[in-house]
Scaffold this motif. Structure first.
Motif, PDB file in Angstrom:
ATOM      1  N   TYR A   1     -13.012  24.104 -14.839  1.00  0.00           N
ATOM      2  CA  TYR A   1     -11.808  23.331 -15.132  1.00  0.00           C
ATOM      3  C   TYR A   1     -10.931  23.234 -13.883  1.00  0.00           C
ATOM      4  CZ  TYR A   1      -7.603  21.689 -17.461  1.00  0.00           C
ATOM      5  OH  TYR A   1      -6.508  20.954 -17.833  1.00  0.00           O
TER       6      TYR A   1
ATOM      7  N   PRO B   1     -14.932  26.113 -17.879  1.00  0.00           N
ATOM      8  CA  PRO B   1     -14.225  27.395 -17.943  1.00  0.00           C
ATOM      9  C   PRO B   1     -12.990  27.463 -17.055  1.00  0.00           C
ATOM     10  CG  PRO B   1     -16.582  27.684 -17.552  1.00  0.00           C
ATOM     11  CD  PRO B   1     -16.262  26.254 -17.287  1.00  0.00           C
ATOM     12  N   HIS B   2     -12.025  28.284 -17.488  1.00  0.00           N
ATOM     13  CA  HIS B   2     -10.908  28.735 -16.678  1.00  0.00           C
ATOM     14  C   HIS B   2     -11.330  30.021 -15.953  1.00  0.00           C
ATOM     15  CE1 HIS B   2      -8.710  26.001 -19.336  1.00  0.00           C
ATOM     16  NE2 HIS B   2      -7.685  26.066 -18.490  1.00  0.00           N
TER      17      HIS B   2
ATOM     18  N   ASN C   1     -12.865  23.194 -24.527  1.00  0.00           N
ATOM     19  CA  ASN C   1     -12.510  22.591 -23.240  1.00  0.00           C
ATOM     20  C   ASN C   1     -13.714  21.911 -22.598  1.00  0.00           C
ATOM     21  OD1 ASN C   1     -10.370  22.017 -21.447  1.00  0.00           O
ATOM     22  ND2 ASN C   1     -11.095  23.576 -20.008  1.00  0.00           N
TER      23      ASN C   1
ATOM     24  N   GLN D   1      -9.029  30.127  -9.636  1.00  0.00           N
ATOM     25  CA  GLN D   1     -10.329  29.587 -10.036  1.00  0.00           C
ATOM     26  C   GLN D   1     -11.395  29.806  -8.971  1.00  0.00           C
ATOM     27  OE1 GLN D   1     -12.211  28.990 -12.541  1.00  0.00           O
ATOM     28  NE2 GLN D   1     -11.585  26.952 -13.262  1.00  0.00           N
TER      29      GLN D   1
ATOM     30  N   GLU E   1     -10.380  33.006 -16.430  1.00  0.00           N
ATOM     31  CA  GLU E   1     -10.612  34.110 -17.365  1.00  0.00           C
ATOM     32  C   GLU E   1     -11.998  34.033 -17.994  1.00  0.00           C
ATOM     33  OE1 GLU E   1      -7.562  31.232 -19.278  1.00  0.00           O
ATOM     34  OE2 GLU E   1      -8.006  32.095 -17.304  1.00  0.00           O
ATOM     35  N   GLY E   2     -12.570  32.835 -18.063  1.00  0.00           N
ATOM     36  CA  GLY E   2     -13.938  32.719 -18.555  1.00  0.00           C
ATOM     37  C   GLY E   2     -14.931  33.359 -17.608  1.00  0.00           C
TER      38      GLY E   2
ATOM     39  N   ASP F   1      -9.001  34.930 -23.594  1.00  0.00           N
ATOM     40  CA  ASP F   1     -10.403  34.759 -23.958  1.00  0.00           C
ATOM     41  C   ASP F   1     -10.723  33.285 -23.854  1.00  0.00           C
ATOM     42  OD1 ASP F   1     -12.987  35.532 -24.976  1.00  0.00           O
ATOM     43  OD2 ASP F   1     -12.398  34.517 -26.827  1.00  0.00           O
ATOM     44  N   ASP F   2     -11.595  32.939 -22.937  1.00  0.00           N
ATOM     45  CA  ASP F   2     -11.919  31.539 -22.679  1.00  0.00           C
ATOM     46  C   ASP F   2     -13.054  31.102 -23.603  1.00  0.00           C
ATOM     47  OD1 ASP F   2     -12.572  29.061 -21.698  1.00  0.00           O
ATOM     48  OD2 ASP F   2     -12.472  29.652 -19.598  1.00  0.00           O
TER      49      ASP F   2
ATOM     50  N   ALA G   1      -5.536  26.741 -13.943  1.00  0.00           N
ATOM     51  CA  ALA G   1      -6.743  27.383 -13.415  1.00  0.00           C
ATOM     52  C   ALA G   1      -6.584  27.712 -11.937  1.00  0.00           C
ATOM     53  CB  ALA G   1      -7.952  26.479 -13.629  1.00  0.00           C
TER      54      ALA G   1
END
Length: 564
Positions: free
Chosen positions: A408, A376-377, A372, A418, A379-380, A338-339, A413
């Motif tokens: 990110y 976002p990574h 962060n 990403q 997963e975000g 969970d981002d 990532a």
């Protein structure tokens, strides 16, 4: 399981907590929803007790027990299967391991199915598969949301491959509910394992785990006997699942009912494809979105960049609190984590249910680090796409709030894809069959911002900016001097006025005197009015016209062609 004893002096009934083993007075335990006041352990509930806790009194209308062939294999281990069934029925008072029917929760109608772990460990055989499929069919037929409360050790071995195939039967049932545009919620209670977890229990559009519940595919003992590795202490606990992005929420028992009520309210009524109709707002008839020249001369680009980065500028969570109602945050990408740099969920805006996804920064160093810095990574972005799909399935418009320096760029990532996540988010939102309104509230940095800014309308707050690269990055590359950032900002034409003139943005959301940080409540009111106005226009379009206009808008970017 709990055990009961009656102290001879008083005759009062006591139970022993199955978590801490302390004796608990049964009447107090019942008042506490069978949650230990000493250690917080959630005792297991029968299906009837769970129903009584969740739905409005007197509203539950039970479906008739399902009738399926018993003992299809003629199975016997130490006891013939029919004898085991009969014993389970006698001990529990239930015909099978599920109880289902229609009910109301704070006045919201639903179809409800609850599993009872006492009945042969909640194992899933043909009867459970039929009950889940029938409940899903009733939900679709009556256009009602479906809530499933699970408690199971897995497949019922006494029915062999027929038990295994219930995974396909029940998975299809949840898929049909999703195709019908109806809400499905799975409440995962202790324990939920095996074939139930690997089928319908994981397919609810919203997954809620009860505090402390153990949920997984294979149990700890099976894993340790099969794979020689140490397991984390909280492995497969509800909180562990939330941390790893596998459930939307973890809730204590006392908070389950209010949460479900809010979700049902936000998803009522079920919407046809193309959006949930809502009455046009009464009141002001003037546009909330202003022309780029409104309010005097356009501000200097570097001043805008500095204002957009002001530490007290409202964040997505601030706007959700001030401009939206009934926000329910949903977590996780259902695959990795969970981002916290992406906030997502369902809410109400001007009486219209919406899905909201936004970048989240913070106001102090601690929060910025935890989020962060809004970068976002993968997963975000995958969490965002999950909410995009939820918007489309339920017919809710999508609102995105953009405020990030960019995605990110770290090693982890890159390893988790990403670029792929950003590309998929852009492509997915470009074809969503519901209205999409994006507001750049602060920084709009590169592809990390565009992943949440592709849709029917892009609005910029007056002191927000949107750019292919940060002014500092551009200055370092082209001027070979980061100190040239103000000059780069002006050359990149990043302000709201610039972007409207270029045809990139569709309008400017005004801000209070001194900027959004000077009066967050006023800024939120202006943002809410602007988005609601855009949704009024977009929700009036049918899906084909909505997609045609969006396609023309994106096709014409930079070509000099207008939108047909």
């Amino acid at each position: 399981m709990t055990t009961t004893t009656s102290p001879p002096a008083t005759g009062a009934e006591w139970v022993k907590c199955s978590g801490c083993a302390r004796p608990l007075y049964s009447r107090r335990l019942a008042r506490d929803l069978h949650v230990c006041h000493e250690c917080g352990h959630h005792q297991r509930l029968t299906a009837r007790a769970r129903i009584a806790q969740l739905v409005d009194e007197g509203s539950f209308e039970e479906f008739a027990p399902v009738d399926v062939p018993h003992d299809p294999l003629g199975f016997t281990d130490t006891t013939p299967y029919p004898d085991r069934l009969e014993r389970a029925r006698r001990d529990t008072g239930e015909h099978e391991g599920t109880v289902s029917g229609t009910a109301a929760l704070e006045g919201n109608p639903l179809v409800l199915l609850v599993m009872d772990f006492r009945f042969m460990g909640g194992s899933m055989g043909s009867a459970t598969g039929e009950a889940v499929a029938a409940a899903a069919e009733e939900a679709v037929s009556r256009r009602l949301p479906l809530v499933l409360v699970t408690a199971s050790g897995g497949a019922r071995m006494q029915e062999g491959a027929l038990s295994l195939l219930q995974m396909a039967r029940t998975s299809q049932a949840l898929a049909l509910v999703a195709e019908a545009g109806l809400l499905s919620v799975c409440v995962l209670t202790d324990p939920t394992y095996g074939g139930v977890t690997a089928s319908f229990a994981s397919l609810g559009q919203v997954l809620v785990a009860e505090s402390g519940a153990s949920v997984g595919f294979a149990g700890r003992r099976v894993i340790q006997q099969t794979v020689p590795q140490e397991l984390p202490e909280q492995f497969q606990k509800a909180e562990y699942l939330l941390e790893h992005g596998l459930v939307d929420r973890v809730e204590s028992r006392e908070r389950l009912r209010p949460l479900l009520a809010k979700l049902l309210k936000l998803h009522r009524p079920a919407a046809p494809a193309g959006g949930i109709p809502a009455p046009r707002r009464s009141g002001t008839t003037t546009s909330a979105v202003v022309a780029p020249s409104a309010g005097g001369a356009a501000p200097d680009a570097w001043d805008v960049v500095r204002a957009a980065r002001h530490p007290e500028r409202p964040t997505t969570l601030d706007y959700l609190d001030l401009a939206f109602d009934d926000f329910v945050e949903l977590h996780g990408d259902r695959a990795h984590g969970d981002d916290p740099a992406i906030v997502a969920g369902v809410a109400s805006l001007a009486g219209r249910p919406v899905v909201v996804v936004g970048h989240q920064k913070g106001h102090d160093t601690r929060e910025l680090v935890a989020r962060n810095f809004g970068m976002p990574h993968p997963e975000g972005y995958r969490k965002a796409m999950r909410l995009f799909a939820h918007a489309e399935r339920t017919g809710m418009p999508l609102v995105t709030l953009v405020d990030t320096p960019g995605a990110y760029p770290g090693v982890a990532a890159e390893e988790r894809g990403q670029s792929i996540a950003i590309a998929e988010a852009i492509a997915r939102s470009s074809r969503l069959r519901v209205p999409v309104v994006s507001v750049v509230t602060g920084e709009g940095g590169s592809g990390g911002a565009l992943a949440l800014a592709t849709g029917d309308r892009m609005l910029l707050m007056r002191n927000a900016f949107f750019s292919v690269i940060s002014p500092e990055g551009c200055a370092a590359i082209l001027w070979r001097d980061a100190q040239a950032a103000p000059q780069a900002a002006r050359a990149l034409r990043v302000t709201a006025a610039d972007l409207v003139g270029l045809g990139v943005a569709d309008g400017v959301v005004p801000e209070p005197e001194g900027g959004a940080h000077a009066d967050p409540e006023a800024a939120a009111g202006l943002l809410g009015s602007s988005v609601a106005e855009a949704l009024d226009e977009l929700c009036a379009l049918d899906v084909d016209e909505l997609l045609r206009r969006r396609s023309a808008r994106l096709r014409g970017m930079g070509s000099g062609r207008g939108v047909a």
